[in-house]
Design an enzyme around this catalytic site. Sequence first.
Site, PDB file in Angstrom:
ATOM      1  N   TRP A 131     -50.240  22.587  21.030  1.00 27.11           N
ATOM      2  CA  TRP A 131     -48.909  21.979  21.041  1.00 27.11           C
ATOM      3  C   TRP A 131     -48.575  21.649  22.494  1.00 27.11           C
ATOM      4  O   TRP A 131     -48.651  22.523  23.355  1.00 27.11           O
ATOM      5  CB  TRP A 131     -47.924  23.001  20.477  1.00 27.11           C
ATOM      6  CG  TRP A 131     -46.501  22.571  20.398  1.00 27.11           C
ATOM      7  CD1 TRP A 131     -46.016  21.387  19.912  1.00 27.11           C
ATOM      8  CD2 TRP A 131     -45.357  23.347  20.787  1.00 27.11           C
ATOM      9  NE1 TRP A 131     -44.643  21.389  19.971  1.00 27.11           N
ATOM     10  CE2 TRP A 131     -44.211  22.581  20.508  1.00 27.11           C
ATOM     11  CE3 TRP A 131     -45.186  24.618  21.333  1.00 27.11           C
ATOM     12  CZ2 TRP A 131     -42.924  23.024  20.756  1.00 27.11           C
ATOM     13  CZ3 TRP A 131     -43.912  25.073  21.578  1.00 27.11           C
ATOM     14  CH2 TRP A 131     -42.791  24.280  21.295  1.00 27.11           C
ATOM     15  N   ASP A 212     -48.535  32.829  19.041  1.00 25.87           N
ATOM     16  CA  ASP A 212     -47.442  31.925  18.717  1.00 25.87           C
ATOM     17  C   ASP A 212     -47.516  31.669  17.213  1.00 25.87           C
ATOM     18  O   ASP A 212     -48.523  31.146  16.717  1.00 25.87           O
ATOM     19  CB  ASP A 212     -47.588  30.615  19.503  1.00 25.87           C
ATOM     20  CG  ASP A 212     -46.399  29.696  19.284  1.00 25.87           C
ATOM     21  OD1 ASP A 212     -45.418  30.121  18.641  1.00 25.87           O
ATOM     22  OD2 ASP A 212     -46.443  28.548  19.765  1.00 25.87           O
ATOM     23  N   LYS A 248     -39.549  26.108  10.870  1.00 26.95           N
ATOM     24  CA  LYS A 248     -40.274  25.461   9.774  1.00 26.95           C
ATOM     25  C   LYS A 248     -40.152  26.244   8.480  1.00 26.95           C
ATOM     26  O   LYS A 248     -39.827  25.682   7.440  1.00 26.95           O
ATOM     27  CB  LYS A 248     -41.763  25.333  10.117  1.00 26.95           C
ATOM     28  CG  LYS A 248     -42.067  25.075  11.562  1.00 26.95           C
ATOM     29  CD  LYS A 248     -41.965  23.626  11.937  1.00 26.95           C
ATOM     30  CE  LYS A 248     -41.851  23.519  13.440  1.00 26.95           C
ATOM     31  NZ  LYS A 248     -42.195  22.231  13.966  1.00 26.95           N
TER      32      LYS A 248
HETATM   33  N1  PMP Z   1     -45.206  26.627  18.660  1.00 24.62           N
HETATM   34  C1  PMP Z   1     -45.817  25.661  17.988  1.00 24.62           C
HETATM   35  C2  PMP Z   1     -47.296  25.690  17.891  1.00 24.62           C
HETATM   36  C3  PMP Z   1     -45.082  24.645  17.392  1.00 24.62           C
HETATM   37  O1  PMP Z   1     -45.705  23.680  16.721  1.00 24.62           O
HETATM   38  C4  PMP Z   1     -43.679  24.664  17.491  1.00 24.62           C
HETATM   39  C5  PMP Z   1     -42.837  23.599  16.858  1.00 24.62           C
HETATM   40  N2  PMP Z   1     -43.273  22.321  16.943  1.00 24.62           N
HETATM   41  C6  PMP Z   1     -43.093  25.709  18.197  1.00 24.62           C
HETATM   42  C7  PMP Z   1     -43.884  26.672  18.768  1.00 24.62           C
HETATM   43  C8  PMP Z   1     -41.637  25.908  18.412  1.00 24.62           C
HETATM   44  O2  PMP Z   1     -40.724  25.310  17.634  1.00 24.62           O
HETATM   45  P1  PMP Z   1     -39.251  25.836  17.606  1.00 24.62           P
HETATM   46  O3  PMP Z   1     -38.841  26.059  19.023  1.00 24.62           O
HETATM   47  O4  PMP Z   1     -38.505  24.751  16.957  1.00 24.62           O
HETATM   48  O5  PMP Z   1     -39.269  27.104  16.831  1.00 24.62           O
END
Ligand code: PMP
Length: 399
Positions: A131, A212, A248
């Site tokens: 990401w 993560d 998500k």
């Molecule tokens: N880590 C990964 C791998 C992700 O794909 C995302 C969202 N695209 C996030 C962290 C963090 O998203 P959020 O801050 O919206 O929880």
Amino acid sequence: SSWWRSVEPAPKDPILGVTEAFLADPSPDKVNVGVGAYRDDNGKPVVLECVREAERRIAGSLNMEYLPMGGSVKMVEETLKLAYGENSDFIKDKRIAAVQSLSGTGACRLFADFQKRFRPDSQIYIPVPTWANHHNIWRDAQVPQRTFHYYHPESKGLDFAGLMDDVKNAPNGSFFLLHACAHNPTGVDPSEEQWREISYQFKVKDHFAFFDMAYQGFASGDPERDVKSIKIFLEDGHHIGIAQSYAKNMGLYGQRVGCLSVLCEDEKQALAVKSQLQQLARPMYSNPPVHGALVVSTVLGDPDLKKLWLKEVKDMADRIIGMRTALRENLEKLGSPLSWEHITNQIGMFCYSGLTPEQVDRLTNEFHIYMTRNGRISMAGVTTGNVGYLANAIREVTK
Ligand code: PMP
């Protein structure tokens, strides 16, 4: 008057820029498979029914006071159960330092700042690819970055040998960023056996694993199954860190609710670490927002709502899995001689299609299909209504 004369416009974010371009396109045919946000089969954003019900229960009954610096205790408690297990001894023994975070991004950033403050000479090993924001996060925290092999372009699968070599060759005691499940952008996860080997080698090398976990539930449809990687590391006695997000799997994108946890050696260490995490948060945002945390603790704290949540997570995952099959079948029906097996082999929200940046540009310019130039298709944006159109366009640009 000329304070900001030297300020140049920042480069567009590669993911959010795609949405901007999509919104500006007047074509009725346009398709957005850029951003990783779940859509229903009509392409509409979804609010889960368990969340709607939690909101009904919360409505009007609570004040708007600050949460404690570490966030909602109840939300954090429920969130740790999802990652460490319902009956985890680590939870019982109070060995986990955990704070509510500004979703997954905030959890990663808080950890990166913590790493910088207490292990100032350390680096972070990041998979290739990952990401894109991971790079920004550790860069702004001023932690030097190294990379490790992850994706194998020829097989469109895992480069396990390359990964293991990099793990072995990293200096002892290195920090590694791992995606717990549903790797973004590749949709490629290690198998259970491979996770065991990775964990074993981490033990040998005394590496730190930071997981993560932005998609718990989106890989298999079952949050408990998706946490297998973490379970293996815990069984092997690693002291890990975890970033969790409800963006998500509870559809709470804009609520910014998540959790950062660090497993410590004992309760005393956990208290110290937690107090330092709070101290890092204090000058940045003081304390986290209350509404999303309340929604989560209401859903997970009620057995019926939790059951409904698990069903709704599975429904989302199943729709995506169905769209993988549909996209692959459509491409095969159109007589594409290329192999599209990876569409159904890969898991989670994304398909790392193998389309080149030039092919993606053609999809956008000729077919009004929007995605990141690395060829990542957000399967959550694919619907019964657009899968045929998408397959046809992919067939055309890969001829
Ligand atoms: N880590 C990964 C791998 C992700 O794909 C995302 C969202 N695209 C996030 C962290 C963090 O998203 P959020 O801050 O919206 O929880």
